[in-house]
Design a protein around this motif. Structure first.
Motif, short mmCIF file in Angstrom:
data_model
loop_
_atom_site.label_atom_id
_atom_site.label_comp_id
_atom_site.label_asym_id
_atom_site.label_seq_id
_atom_site.Cartn_x
_atom_site.Cartn_y
_atom_site.Cartn_z
N GLY A 62 5.38 0.69 1.44
CA GLY A 62 5.86 -0.68 1.48
C GLY A 62 7.25 -0.80 0.91
N GLU A 63 7.56 -2.01 0.43
CA GLU A 63 8.90 -2.24 -0.10
C GLU A 63 8.99 -1.79 -1.55
N ARG A 64 10.21 -1.84 -2.08
CA ARG A 64 10.44 -1.33 -3.44
C ARG A 64 11.08 -2.40 -4.31
N ARG A 94 12.94 -3.32 4.36
CA ARG A 94 13.22 -1.93 3.99
C ARG A 94 11.96 -1.25 3.50
N SER A 95 10.87 -1.54 4.18
CA SER A 95 9.61 -0.95 3.70
C SER A 95 9.47 0.49 4.17
N ASN A 96 8.77 1.24 3.35
CA ASN A 96 8.39 2.58 3.76
C ASN A 96 7.03 2.53 4.42
N THR A 97 6.91 3.27 5.52
CA THR A 97 5.67 3.25 6.29
C THR A 97 5.14 4.66 6.43
N LEU A 110 7.51 7.92 7.36
CA LEU A 110 7.61 9.09 6.47
C LEU A 110 7.00 10.33 7.12
N PHE A 140 5.51 6.52 -6.22
CA PHE A 140 5.91 7.46 -5.17
C PHE A 140 4.98 8.66 -5.16
N ARG A 163 10.73 10.29 -4.74
CA ARG A 163 10.99 8.94 -4.27
C ARG A 163 11.09 8.94 -2.76
N PHE A 164 10.69 7.82 -2.19
CA PHE A 164 11.07 7.56 -0.80
C PHE A 164 11.76 6.22 -0.77
N PHE A 165 12.57 5.99 0.23
CA PHE A 165 13.27 4.72 0.34
C PHE A 165 13.63 4.49 1.78
N ALA A 166 14.20 3.35 2.06
CA ALA A 166 14.63 3.05 3.42
C ALA A 166 15.92 2.26 3.36
#
Lengths: 419, 501
Positions: free
Chosen positions: A135-137, B286-289, B293, A129, B315-318
């Motif tokens: 992308g995904e986690r 659930r990807s972060n882009t 962001l 992070f 952290r980032f999440f979706a």
């Protein structure tokens, strides 16, 4: 709550803390307690089962466990009290200049009141992070140290098709480590146009194993919803911005070696000032933080590339603590700030009294050849054939030179020399 | 004479399914099973959202009658439930900020809508009052809708609490149990076909979140679709300043409440969500882009005078919100299939509405089975949350360690989580790293688990009696290793240079 009173408390039992404890004992500090989070001393060294440790400090090339074992052996010859599995929760500076450390360990809460503290809590790894990997986690993304712990302390293999992010020494060594177990290391991805690690490690860890190194490339995205399935890799331009369509590398583990951060939280909460450049505390030439009597050494002070430097800083902090404890004070007046000049990314210590010899540790921002580190106001020059950001420079400026300083600052520049 | 209990299967142990199971557990008439495909509860829509208990002025009663009604009612019930179940919640109120005349007019519409929906305490405040309520609110805001009844809850703590309480009151929980079909005979439900065998049930309640339409299709109901709407979030370190004390919204648009700035109940500043409508097939996306962001950052920046430095992001999440056809919640039984009740399409304000949805489902069930329900005498409304060592004083911690030495062993440095808390979490049902994380906050700090994950894995391995490498992050397929360090050698499965070419 168990209450103790000591002359010196050392927080952290890695190379800096161990070297500090041994030195402090040798100098004659009588009551010393060293506390460490782990039950096992040595910090990160026991899992570093490669060589490259100790050339300066012991005059021999040792493995991590060997280096740690030597220090632990020396420590055993002292009366330093070791509290293992002990967590320091709070540092409290009292008006009478005593420092209290509150902490916990299996079966007891404790409070240690001491005249001085050497803080040597090391560093932590940057996460995906912090590195901005999108992308995904999914599971399967590990920091290099985490993967190393799993492999070389607990004996489990994180994956068999590996992508390493970051070509610092940690990343290079983990690439080889996986290859040694028969895993397929599909590549080491480095965002900068030059490798982050030592040249010898590029040869011995990558070239010898046929592992590709992608310079000026970044992992833009992690894919996979439960377990990592692939990473998307992009070429980057001179401003590190991704260009082109990129390509995918299939893998079941991503190993991140994207930098280290001093673990300063406890110090910062106690009020120590932090240097944005190092991420560690601002210290004077006693390696004393802005909290009088609290010293810092090792990777919490500045992320070192050699364990030998961490140990050296530990010894230096011990000498300062000894002087403070035996003489009641340190000469701090007239401390002058170091100014980071041309191509100097960081330098430690950040303040100098000009009354004693000082070992400076620094890093440059960009690689250059045929240069000199110049301490401007005193005209002191150290010639170096080359400087690279991954390689720390270490120079010792004698008190006799520092005495010449007439201004209120000392500027450090990296100068290019004529060929 | 004792009547035969009716067996009710609830599909989905998210906030909706867990709320329903708690309400149904009050009655002697039901034997409730709660069926969840993941290895733990609350891991779908529930764990990745903003955690706001909305006041209830957003939803137009004419267009979305259930949302409008159940949000306000849910908000009221949460006060009682959070209390009974010891769920961390902060009744901090919310401010929807307006930056120009047009937005002020929208606020006025929202105010009158809120009054019609029955929201109490709503008022429009001027710039100086905004600053008094929230010092970090943007100085450019000209007015705001102040909703004092809004709150901030920990959504996963809420689900865990509801499930623990349900189980204590007799509900049977089936984890890692995926529904593959629903067996029907002569128009009557017989039970669930799952990956772990057949589960008999007289009634099926569909609380399956993002997959609700797929479950409904299993009984032939095709009246609606669920479309995933992705929302990305950014979380800051606990030490990042400035935080906000109120929930800050922009003036909402007809499709979204917009990007929020809030402080979680655990004390982390959080911004988000974006709103991206995904293709119907992308229910695990659930990807972060970068675009997501960046949008979150830019939108949040407008609401406050200052955001913390980007270096304080930990952290980032979706998450995905289940957007139903028509936009309103789908809470109903069907004439075509006796025994099937939908609690679907729980997009925002689904979390807020959950307790009210649960009562509504219970009422629908009662009326369809057409009998008076009998309350259990023994029903226990209370549940205590786990001890959080980090929230105690030195002397309280010291006392705990005297009681059990394992409270002295810190396994997560950043969040000061003890070995005993991990063991307690395992006793309460955690079997994975994430299960520990959501119950104790271990791995939620700066290092995001990189320095403590292995310590938690060691405890899980020991307590569950499984090899270390088999410990998983979130169930099968997410193990922390692929085997012993020599596994490639032992299995002859070398993919590196040791294979002959």
């Amino acid at each position: 709550m168990r209450e103790m009173q000591r002359d010196l408390t050392i927080i952290g039992g890695g190379p800096a803390g161990l070297a500090a404890a041994i030195k402090a004992w040798k100098l004659g500090i009588e009551s010393i307690t060293l506390i460490d989070e782990s039950e096992r001393l040595g910090g990160v060294l026991p899992q570093c089962i490669h060589t490259g440790f100790g050339l300066h400090y012991f005059g021999e090339d040792l493995t991590g466990p060997e280096f740690a074992a030597r220090l632990i052996g020396r420590l055993k010859e002292t009366d330093v009290e070791v509290l293992g599995g002990a967590y320091a929760a709070e540092i409290n500076v009292k008006p009478d200049s005593f420092k209290e450390v509150y902490g916990y360990r299996y079966g007891e809460a404790f409070k240690i009141k001491s005249k001085a503290i050497i803080y040597a809590a090391g560093c932590r790894e940057r996460t995906r992070f912090e590195a901005g990997i999108l992308g995904e986690r999914p599971s399967g993304v590990y920091t290099a140290g985490e993967a190393q712990t799993l492999m070389d302390i607990y004996g489990i293999l994180p994956g068999k098709e590996i992508v390493i992010v970051g070509s610092g020494d940690v990343g290079l060594i983990m690439a080889r480590r996986f290859a040694l177990e028969g895993a397929k290391v599909k590549g080491v991805i480095e965002i900068m146009p030059y490798p982050g690690g030592l040249i010898r490690n590029i040869v011995q860890c990558l070239e010898d194993f046929g592992i590709p190194l992608y310079l000026s490339h970044a992992v833009a995205e992690v894919k996979g919803s439960r377990r990592v399935e692939s990473v998307k890799v992009m070429k980057v331009d001179g401003n590190l911005k991704p260009i082109g369509p990129g390509f995918e590398i299939k893998c079941d583990a991503v190993i991140l070696a994207v930098g280290l951060r001093p673990r300063i939280e406890l110090l910062a909460r106690a009020g120590a000032l932090i240097d944005d450049a190092t991420g560690g505390p601002i210290v004077n030439d006693w390696l004393e933080t802005s909290i009088p009597g609290v010293f810092a050494a090792g990777n919490v002070l500045v992320v070192n590339d050699l364990v030998d430097y961490a140990a050296e800083q530990g010894e230096r902090a011990a000498e300062s603590a000894f002087k403070l404890i035996s003489e009641g004070d340190l000469t701090r007046s007239g401390a002058k700030p170091l100014i980071r000049g041309r191509n100097v990314r960081l330098i430690v210590p950040q303040l100098v009294s000009c009354l004693q010899d000082v070992v400076f540790y620094g890093r440059v921002s960009a690689p250059e050849e045929n240069v000199a580190i110049r301490f401007e106001e005193i005209g002191k020059i150290f010639r170096l054939p080359a400087v690279r950001p991954p390689e720390m420079f270490r120079v010792k400026v004698p008190a006799s030179d520092l005495l010449r300083l007439r201004c209120e600052k000392l500027t450090v520049n990296v100068m290019r020399l004529e060929a | 004479m004792r009547r035969e209990p009716i067996r009710v299967a609830i599909i989905g142990a998210g906030i909706i399914g867990a709320s329903i199971s708690r309400v149904l557990s009050m009655f002697e008439d039901f034997e409730v099973i709660l069926v969840e495909k993941e290895a733990d509860v609350g891991w779908g829509v529930s764990k990745a959202n903003t955690g706001i208990i909305h006041a209830g002025y957003d939803d137009e009663p004419e267009l979305y009658p259930l949302r409008a009604k159940l949000c306000v009612r849910g908000n009221e019930i949460w006060r009682k439930w959070a209390d009974e179940l010891d769920i961390p919640v902060r009744w901090c109120g919310s401010l929807a900020l307006a930056f120009n005349e047009d937005e002020v007019n929208i606020l006025k519409t929202l105010l009158s809508r809120g009054l019609r929906n029955g929201v109490s305490g709503l008022k429009i405040v001027e710039a100086e009052d905004i600053k008094a309520l929230e010092p970090n609110a943007s100085r450019d805001a000209v007015a705001a809708l102040w909703a004092p009844t809004a709150g901030q809850i920990s959504p996963w703590d809420a689900v865990i609490a509801l499930v623990e309480n349900s189980v204590a009151n007799g509900v049977k929980l089936y984890l890692s149990t995926e529904v593959k079909g629903i067996r029907i005979k002569d128009g009557k439900i017989l039970g669930l076909e799952t990956n772990r065998g057949f589960l008999r049930a007289d009634w099926v309640i569909n609380a399956s979140g993002i997959y609700a339409d797929k479950i409904a299709e299993m009984v032939g109901i095709r009246g609606y679709r669920i479309r995933p709407r992705k929302g990305e979030y950014i979380i800051f370190d606990k030490e990042a300043e400035p935080k906000v004390t109120r929930v800050l919204f922009p003036t909402p648009t007809p499709i979204s409440k917009g990007v929020v700035v809030t402080t979680t109940v655990d004390g982390n500043l959080m911004i988000g969500p974006s709103a991206e409508d995904l293709n119907e097939d992308l229910r695990e996306e659930r990807s972060n882009t970068k675009s997501g962001l960046d949008y979150v950052w830019a939108s949040a920046s407008k609401l406050v005078d200052r955001l913390p430095s980007k270096s304080m992001i930990i952290r980032f999440f979706a998450g995905l919100r289940p957007e139903p056809t028509g936009g309103d919640f789908i809470v109903r039984g069907y004439d075509e299939v006796y025994g099937f009740i939908d609690a679907a399409g729980m997009r925002s304000p689904g979390l807020t509405a959950a307790p009210a949805v649960a009562h509504m489902v219970s009422e629908i069930l009662r009326s369809l089975i057409d009998r008076e329900l009998k309350r259990k005498d023994s029903w226990n409304p209370y549940r205590k949350r786990m001890i959080r060592f980090s929230e105690l004083t030195h002397s309280e911690r010291s006392a705990l360690i005297s009681k059990d030495p394992r409270y002295g062993r810190i396994v997560c440095v950043d969040e000061m989580v003890t070995e005993m808390e991990v063991i307690e979490a395992i006793k309460r049902g955690a079997t994975t790293i994430d299960g520990i994380k959501f119950r104790t906050r271990a791995c939620m700090g700066k290092c995001q688990g990189s320095s403590c994950m292995h310590k938690i894995a060691l405890i899980l391995s020991r307590e569950l009696g499984i090899p270390l490498w088999r410990v998983s992050v979130k169930g099968p397929g997410t193990e922390i290793g692929i085997g012993d360090i020599k596994v490639l050698f032992e299995e002859g499965d070398q993919c590196g240079r040791c294979r002959e070419t």
